[in-house]
Design a protein around this motif. Structure first.
Motif, short mmCIF file in Angstrom:
data_model
loop_
_atom_site.label_atom_id
_atom_site.label_comp_id
_atom_site.label_asym_id
_atom_site.label_seq_id
_atom_site.Cartn_x
_atom_site.Cartn_y
_atom_site.Cartn_z
N ARG A 1 35.02 43.09 37.21
CA ARG A 1 36.23 43.56 37.88
C ARG A 1 35.93 44.62 38.93
O ARG A 1 36.48 44.60 40.03
CB ARG A 1 37.21 44.13 36.84
CG ARG A 1 38.48 44.73 37.42
CD ARG A 1 39.39 45.24 36.32
NE ARG A 1 38.71 46.22 35.48
CZ ARG A 1 38.58 47.51 35.77
NH1 ARG A 1 39.09 47.97 36.91
NH2 ARG A 1 37.97 48.34 34.95
N HIS B 1 41.65 39.99 37.16
CA HIS B 1 41.28 40.30 38.54
C HIS B 1 39.79 40.08 38.82
O HIS B 1 39.22 40.76 39.68
CB HIS B 1 41.66 41.75 38.89
CG HIS B 1 43.10 42.07 38.64
ND1 HIS B 1 44.12 41.55 39.41
CD2 HIS B 1 43.70 42.84 37.70
CE1 HIS B 1 45.28 42.00 38.95
NE2 HIS B 1 45.06 42.78 37.91
N ARG B 2 39.20 39.17 38.11
CA ARG B 2 37.81 38.83 38.36
C ARG B 2 37.71 37.46 39.05
O ARG B 2 38.71 36.80 39.26
CB ARG B 2 37.02 38.81 37.04
CG ARG B 2 36.95 40.18 36.37
CD ARG B 2 36.22 40.12 35.05
NE ARG B 2 36.97 39.37 34.04
CZ ARG B 2 36.50 39.07 32.83
NH1 ARG B 2 35.28 39.44 32.49
NH2 ARG B 2 37.24 38.41 31.96
N VAL B 3 36.49 37.07 39.44
CA VAL B 3 36.28 35.74 39.99
C VAL B 3 35.13 35.06 39.26
O VAL B 3 34.22 35.72 38.75
CB VAL B 3 35.98 35.76 41.51
CG1 VAL B 3 37.17 36.25 42.30
CG2 VAL B 3 34.75 36.61 41.81
N LYS C 1 33.38 40.00 47.49
CA LYS C 1 34.04 39.22 48.54
C LYS C 1 33.61 39.68 49.92
O LYS C 1 33.39 38.87 50.83
CB LYS C 1 35.56 39.30 48.37
CG LYS C 1 36.09 38.59 47.15
CD LYS C 1 37.60 38.77 47.01
CE LYS C 1 38.13 38.07 45.78
NZ LYS C 1 39.60 38.30 45.60
N VAL D 1 32.08 37.56 38.10
CA VAL D 1 31.89 38.83 38.79
C VAL D 1 32.73 39.90 38.09
O VAL D 1 33.92 39.69 37.85
CB VAL D 1 32.28 38.72 40.27
CG1 VAL D 1 32.04 40.03 40.99
CG2 VAL D 1 31.52 37.58 40.95
N THR E 1 34.45 42.89 42.21
CA THR E 1 35.07 41.73 42.85
C THR E 1 35.34 41.94 44.33
O THR E 1 35.02 41.09 45.16
CB THR E 1 36.38 41.35 42.12
OG1 THR E 1 36.06 40.95 40.78
CG2 THR E 1 37.07 40.20 42.82
N SER E 2 35.93 43.06 44.67
CA SER E 2 36.25 43.33 46.08
C SER E 2 34.98 43.42 46.92
O SER E 2 34.90 42.85 48.01
CB SER E 2 37.06 44.62 46.19
OG SER E 2 37.33 44.94 47.54
#
Length: 251
Positions: free
Chosen positions: A239, A221-223, A246, A237, A242-243
């Motif tokens: 975990r 769930h990372r980018v 964004k 980024v 990440t949100s």
């Protein structure tokens, strides 16, 4: 005594543990936490410790935000690298603090104060909490930064920086065509930068929005980011961020 350490810099956490070991305190370390989010979850799921050492600036925000999300009744000794941050407010509320780098004599004095007054409380009046948050969130942002060049120093514009990273205890700043050594910690740098233009994607990397070329999904769930002049760095980024990252990109 059962204690909890909330600190996002591994070296600082390790140093604090070593100093505690050298003190007269008989303690059991319950955990080391490095984010506001994880601290909130920890306090929700665990018995309140007898003493908490809490850094002000964590990987995903300010530790004062913890008090806005969960009730914490344990006594707190704050740690900070910035003595201009409304320190008097701590004293008003009978909360002690330690200025980094922490010295053994200062830790011993804080522990002595704690042992003499078992009714120390972390309770911060709403108006004081607002003052503390404001004093840290609204510092004057810098436009220039002093970097090492040869045997001396030169100043470059912050707008030239593509990203900043820490490696082997050295902080580097990267522009389109050069790498500079910066004689400051990641905490000090990030606090002085415009957070609409720079984002701390993990403990060791700060990225400029203008340098980001591509954002791709990454496992757990990372980018992962593609940036200008990446050199030998990977940009992932964390975990927990990440949100929020964004959301920052959408602003």
């Amino acid at each position: 005594m059962k204690i909890l350490i909330i600190e996002d810099e591994p070296r600082a956490a390790s140093q604090l543990q070593n100093l505690l070991t050298k003190s007269t305190l008989d303690f059991q370390l319950l955990d080391i936490i490095d984010t506001v989010e994880d601290a909130v979850v920890w306090f929700q799921k665990n018995t309140i410790p007898e003493l908490v050492f809490m850094d002000i600036q964590l990987a995903d925000g300010l530790s004062f935000e913890i008090f806005q999300k969960v009730e914490v009744t344990a006594p707190i000794i704050f740690t900070t690298a910035f003595d201009q941050y409304a320190i008097q407010a701590f004293k008003v509320n009978s909360i002690d603090y330690l200025l980094k780098p922490i010295q053994q004599k200062d830790l011993d004095a804080a522990l002595h104060k704690f042992s003499k007054s078992k009714n120390l409380s972390n309770s911060i009046e709403p108006n004081i909490l607002k003052e503390l948050l404001g004093s840290i969130q609204t510092p004057q942002k810098r436009s220039g930064i002093l970097v090492k060049e040869g045997s001396g120093f030169v100043q470059i514009r912050v707008s030239e920086l593509l990203y900043i990273y820490s490696q082997d205890s050295i902080t580097f700043g990267i522009t389109h065509n050069k790498r500079y050594i910066i004689d400051e910690t990641m905490d000090q740098l990030f606090d002085s930068l415009d957070d609409t233009k720079f984002y701390r994607i993990n403990r060791g990397q700060i990225i400029s929005k203008i340098s980001i070329q591509k954002i791709e999904p990454y496992f757990n769930h990372r980018v992962k980011l593609s940036v200008s002049n990446p050199r030998d760095q990977e940009f992932i980024v964390s975990r927990q961020k990440t949100s929020d990252f964004k959301d920052w990109m959408n602003k």
